[in-house]
Every structure is written in C-alpha cells, then in structure tokens.
Design a protein around this motif. Structure first.
Motif, PDB file in Angstrom:
ATOM      1  N   SER A 102      -8.187   1.376  34.349  1.00 51.93           N
ATOM      2  CA  SER A 102      -9.599   1.517  34.715  1.00 51.93           C
ATOM      3  C   SER A 102      -9.721   2.168  36.082  1.00 51.93           C
ATOM      4  CB  SER A 102     -10.333   0.181  34.654  1.00 51.93           C
ATOM      5  OG  SER A 102      -9.706  -0.768  35.461  1.00 51.93           O
ATOM      6  N   ALA A 103      -8.663   2.105  36.897  1.00 52.33           N
ATOM      7  CA  ALA A 103      -8.691   2.827  38.179  1.00 52.33           C
ATOM      8  C   ALA A 103      -8.757   4.334  37.904  1.00 52.33           C
ATOM      9  CB  ALA A 103      -7.463   2.485  39.017  1.00 52.33           C
ATOM     10  N   PHE A 150     -12.095  -4.686  45.421  1.00 49.05           N
ATOM     11  CA  PHE A 150     -10.843  -4.089  44.929  1.00 49.05           C
ATOM     12  C   PHE A 150     -10.415  -3.009  45.926  1.00 49.05           C
ATOM     13  CE2 PHE A 150      -9.094  -1.010  41.509  1.00 49.05           C
ATOM     14  CZ  PHE A 150      -7.788  -1.392  41.771  1.00 49.05           C
ATOM     15  N   CYS A 197     -18.728  -5.588  40.647  1.00 44.36           N
ATOM     16  CA  CYS A 197     -17.491  -6.084  40.036  1.00 44.36           C
ATOM     17  C   CYS A 197     -17.703  -7.535  39.622  1.00 44.36           C
ATOM     18  CB  CYS A 197     -16.376  -5.961  41.064  1.00 44.36           C
ATOM     19  SG  CYS A 197     -14.770  -6.471  40.459  1.00 44.36           S
ATOM     20  N   ASN A 248     -13.283  -9.199  42.229  1.00 46.89           N
ATOM     21  CA  ASN A 248     -11.988  -9.219  42.918  1.00 46.89           C
ATOM     22  C   ASN A 248     -12.291  -9.019  44.398  1.00 46.89           C
ATOM     23  OD1 ASN A 248      -9.466  -8.751  43.985  1.00 46.89           O
ATOM     24  ND2 ASN A 248      -9.065  -6.867  42.853  1.00 46.89           N
ATOM     25  N   ASP A 270     -17.862  -3.040  36.843  1.00 46.89           N
ATOM     26  CA  ASP A 270     -16.408  -3.189  36.693  1.00 46.89           C
ATOM     27  C   ASP A 270     -16.114  -4.603  36.180  1.00 46.89           C
ATOM     28  OD1 ASP A 270     -13.684  -3.500  36.976  1.00 46.89           O
ATOM     29  OD2 ASP A 270     -13.564  -2.538  38.939  1.00 46.89           O
ATOM     30  N   TYR A 303     -11.846  -8.190  34.706  1.00 48.73           N
ATOM     31  CA  TYR A 303     -11.343  -9.548  34.455  1.00 48.73           C
ATOM     32  C   TYR A 303     -12.221 -10.344  33.494  1.00 48.73           C
ATOM     33  CZ  TYR A 303      -8.623  -8.335  38.553  1.00 48.73           C
ATOM     34  OH  TYR A 303      -7.778  -7.698  39.426  1.00 48.73           O
ATOM     35  N   THR A 352     -10.514  -2.783  31.164  1.00 51.82           N
ATOM     36  CA  THR A 352      -9.096  -2.423  31.207  1.00 51.82           C
ATOM     37  C   THR A 352      -8.264  -3.252  30.227  1.00 51.82           C
ATOM     38  OG1 THR A 352      -7.194  -2.199  32.673  1.00 51.82           O
ATOM     39  CG2 THR A 352      -8.622  -4.076  33.083  1.00 51.82           C
ATOM     40  N   SER A 390      -5.230  -3.859  31.324  1.00 54.32           N
ATOM     41  CA  SER A 390      -4.179  -4.283  32.266  1.00 54.32           C
ATOM     42  C   SER A 390      -4.142  -5.785  32.492  1.00 54.32           C
ATOM     43  CB  SER A 390      -4.414  -3.638  33.642  1.00 54.32           C
ATOM     44  OG  SER A 390      -4.258  -2.262  33.587  1.00 54.32           O
ATOM     45  N   LYS A 391      -5.271  -6.442  32.385  1.00 56.37           N
ATOM     46  CA  LYS A 391      -5.352  -7.827  32.871  1.00 56.37           C
ATOM     47  C   LYS A 391      -5.150  -8.820  31.736  1.00 56.37           C
ATOM     48  CE  LYS A 391      -6.089  -6.135  36.968  1.00 56.37           C
ATOM     49  NZ  LYS A 391      -5.108  -6.231  38.037  1.00 56.37           N
ATOM     50  N   ARG A 416      -0.901   1.438  31.656  1.00 56.23           N
ATOM     51  CA  ARG A 416      -2.000   2.216  32.232  1.00 56.23           C
ATOM     52  C   ARG A 416      -3.002   2.693  31.183  1.00 56.23           C
ATOM     53  NH1 ARG A 416      -2.777   0.284  35.310  1.00 56.23           N
ATOM     54  NH2 ARG A 416      -3.861   1.794  36.613  1.00 56.23           N
TER      55      ARG A 416
HETATM   56  C1  LIG Z   1     -11.690  -5.072  40.023  1.00 57.89           C
HETATM   57  C2  LIG Z   1     -10.619  -4.182  39.528  1.00 57.89           C
HETATM   58  N1  LIG Z   1     -10.970  -3.084  38.864  1.00 57.89           N
HETATM   59  C3  LIG Z   1     -10.051  -2.239  38.388  1.00 57.89           C
HETATM   60  C4  LIG Z   1      -8.700  -2.494  38.570  1.00 57.89           C
HETATM   61  C5  LIG Z   1      -7.729  -1.466  38.067  1.00 57.89           C
HETATM   62  O1  LIG Z   1      -6.955  -1.920  37.063  1.00 57.89           O
HETATM   63  P1  LIG Z   1      -6.235  -0.900  36.086  1.00 57.89           P
HETATM   64  O2  LIG Z   1      -6.267   0.442  36.723  1.00 57.89           O
HETATM   65  O3  LIG Z   1      -4.866  -1.431  35.944  1.00 57.89           O
HETATM   66  O4  LIG Z   1      -7.029  -0.920  34.822  1.00 57.89           O
HETATM   67  C6  LIG Z   1      -8.282  -3.628  39.247  1.00 57.89           C
HETATM   68  C7  LIG Z   1      -6.850  -3.901  39.455  1.00 57.89           C
HETATM   69  O5  LIG Z   1      -6.425  -4.780  40.125  1.00 57.89           O
HETATM   70  C8  LIG Z   1      -9.276  -4.491  39.748  1.00 57.89           C
HETATM   71  O6  LIG Z   1      -8.962  -5.589  40.430  1.00 57.89           O
END
Ligand SMILES: Cc1ncc(COP(=O)(O)O)c(C=O)c1O
Length: 362
Positions: free
Chosen positions: A91-92, A116, A160, A164, A191, A194, A221, A223-224, A232
């Motif tokens: 998501s980054a 973040f 967010c 975070n 965002d 989580y 994402t 990722s979490k 990725r």
């Molecule tokens: C709030 C938030 N957004 C986005 C991301 C990006 O995660 P990713 O690029 O792994 O999807 C993170 C990663 O720690 C995050 O904490």
C-alpha cells in the motif's frame, strides 16, 4: 569539482527510508524478536503458502502488467467495479502512485502526527509539502483541526484508521461528517492497512463511502493481517476517474505473479484468516494487560500493535527491551510502539521491563 544540488527541493532534507532504527547498544544480544515493524508474527496462511510454491516455475516471465485477476477479485471482495480498483507493490507503493498522480509542487498534504513514517517521504517525492496535525491526548485524529488547515493548496488528506502508531480508530459517523465538510478539490485517502485486525477479517467494504464521497480513496494491504509483507502487494479503491489516473502513475510490472497469486488465495481463505485474527487479538490483549500490570500507560488498540505514550521514557524503554533481545519502535519524545508478538516474545519483553528501574517513566 563542486557538484550543485539540482534535485527536488522537497527531498533535500529528507533521509532515505530505513524503517526501524536499531536501539541496540554494544554488548546487547542479537535480536530474538523484532516487534518494531508491525509485521504479523505468524507465517502466511497454509493455503497461501502452497499457492506461492506452485508459482515459482513462472519466475522467468513478467507478471500481468494490469494484474487483472487480482483486480477483479478485490473488486468482488469490496463490492465495487474492477475499474474502481488499482493494485501496486504494497500500500506504500499504491500511496506513492496516488500522490504522484494528484500532487505536485506548491500543493499540501495533511495528515495526523505521529503517523506512518513513510508519509513524509512519499509526499516529498512528488514535490508537495506535508502538514502535520497533532493527535489528541487519547491518540485519536483531531478532525476539526485537520479540517481547519484545509486550504486552496490542499490536494490530499490522509486519514489512517486504525492509526499507526496509536491503534485508535476514527468513528464512522465522524468520518462521514468530515468527508461531507471537505471542498471538492480535496481527495481523502483512508489508509486502512490494519483494519482486518479490528473486524475479525471482515471489515466493511466501504463501497458506500466511496459512492457517497467520490473524492475518497480507500487504501488497503496484504502485508499486515494476511502476513504477506515480504511479497509487496496492496490496493486502492475509489472513483473511476481517480483510479484511472492512479493507474497511470504505476511502476510497470509492480505486482509480481507470486504476489498476485498469494493475494487472490488470501481473499479465498476467509476462515483461516478469521482464526488467525482471533489469535492476534488475544495476544494483543495479553500484551496490553502485561504492560498495564507493570504500571505502564498503554492505549487500547484495534490493530496488531500497542502504543505507550511515554514522552520522556521512549528511548529508555526501547533500550531495556533491546538489552533483552527484543526490538521495539521508539518515537523519541512521543512514545513507544510495540507490535504484537507471540507468548515467548511477550514473556521476554515483560520480564525485562519488570527488572528495569521504571521510577522516572511516565
Ligand atoms: C498505516 C500504514 N499504511 C501503509 C503501510 C504500508 O504497508 P505496505 O506497503 O506493506 O502495504 C504501513 C506499513 O507499516 C502502515 O503502517
């Protein structure tokens, strides 16, 4: 020869992204548990792992540049149309596309702080300026203060939720009233990296928010909660017009074939995901209770990490943890974020903190 700096002015004073800095001192043991990056402490779902292994044979080939299969699956999952979804490398990566597509020099991007730590860099990459709005004392977004800073220069607001590093969520009614109050030239990125941790793997699709507020883009994402940080892959959902522009800012072949397969399989593994998220919630409550029992201030979290608003003792706490082989994230002057680990990681951390003189920590 003197080389004059000719790069983007907004990047001049930035540091390249390094993730969690080490709080290790000489003589500290190697890191036994890394609780500094909000990764899932469990391996990817078993079904997903087997799908990834099958995909190894195709590594000589480029992936589908449009990631059509995954885009369609996400659209079905969110109950939106495929042309309302954009995927990217985490998501980054997708947020970078959004900001590149929508912002440039002279524009402002507003978000809550602390937040973040990649946001400032991603904003600077597209030449825009960041405006940081402090969180409230309870670690929530101050939506009134954010709204008050919106001007003709504002192109994007990032919200967010869960946030975070504090783990707090934005209440739905307040979110909608905030979105209604924004002028048409502002796009809000919601965002929700989580969000699955809060809703047992079944977060609201948000299709109605996207429809009602055409300038809102959802960011999520794999990722979490899905445990695929190393592959990725992330996505955005929003109006056709915004998504069409965001897709143009994508790195070609940004989502690998393995990531696409794993993400599709993850969306089909709802029951496995639910079990795992129950385990994470239980571990989070155990960690929260353990820290509170030591007299440490800890905010109730809706994500896979907890936040201790320790203004003076953030670094001492991180050092005490590092001396026991546990890496946590200190934000000097603000607090400490600790990702949920397993029982063994929590035991090691809590025992180390219990043995530390905490008289001046508050
Ligand atoms: C709030 C938030 N957004 C986005 C991301 C990006 O995660 P990713 O690029 O792994 O999807 C993170 C990663 O720690 C995050 O904490």
């Amino acid at each position: 020869m003197n080389v004059r700096y000719a790069g983007r002015s907004t990047l001049r004073d930035m540091t390249a992204y390094r993730g969690s800095e080490s709080s290790n001192a000489e003589g500290d043991p190697p890191v036994a548990f890394d609780l500094s990056s909000n990764e899932l402490f469990l391996p990817p779902l078993p079904t997903v792992l087997s799908v990834i292994e099958e995909g190894f044979t195709r590594l000589a080939r480029y992936p589908d540049p449009t990631a059509r299969a995954l885009t369609g699956e996400i659209a079905g999952h969110l109950r939106v149309e495929a042309d309302e979804v954009a995927v990217g490398p985490g998501s980054a990566g997708v947020l970078q596309q959004i900001l590149l597509a929508l912002c440039g020099e002279g524009d402002d991007v507003i978000y809550a702080w602390p937040g973040f730590d990649a946001y400032p860099l991603l904003v600077a990459m597209c030449g825009a300026s960041s405006i940081h709005i402090p969180l409230t004392a309870s670690g929530h977004h101050d939506l009134e203060a954010i709204r008050a800073r919106v001007s003709a220069r504002t192109k994007v607001v990032i919200l967010c939720s869960p946030h975070n590093p504090t783990g707090t969520m934005i209440d739905d009614a307040r979110l909608r009233s905030f979105l209604r109050s924004l002028p048409d030239h502002v796009v809000t990125v919601l965002d929700e990296a989580y969000v699955e941790f809060d809703r047992g793997g079944d977060p609201p699709g948000r299709s109605e928010v996207i429809r009602e507020h055409g300038n809102t883009v959802l960011l999520r994402t794999f990722s979490k909660a899905y445990g695929l940080a190393g592959l990725r892959v992330g996505y955005a959902a929003g109006s056709r017009q915004i998504i069409a522009t965001v897709r143009k800012a994508a790195l070609p072949f940004g989502v690998t074939h393995l990531a696409e397969r794993a993400a599709i399989s993850s969306l089909h593994s709802a029951a496995e995901l639910r079990d795992r998220l129950h385990a994470v919630s239980a571990a989070r409550e155990e960690l929260t209770a353990g820290l509170a029992a030591l007299g440490l201030p800890v905010l109730p979290s809706r994500a896979n990490f907890v936040w201790l608003p320790l203004t003076c003792a953030a670094e001492p706490l991180a050092r005490a943890a590092a001396a026991a082989g546990v890496k946590v994230r200190a934000c000097p002057g603000q607090g400490v974020r600790i990702s949920v680990g397993g029982a063994a990681a929590h035991r090691l951390l809590l025992t180390a903190l219990d043995r530390t003189d905490r008289a001046n920590w508050s």
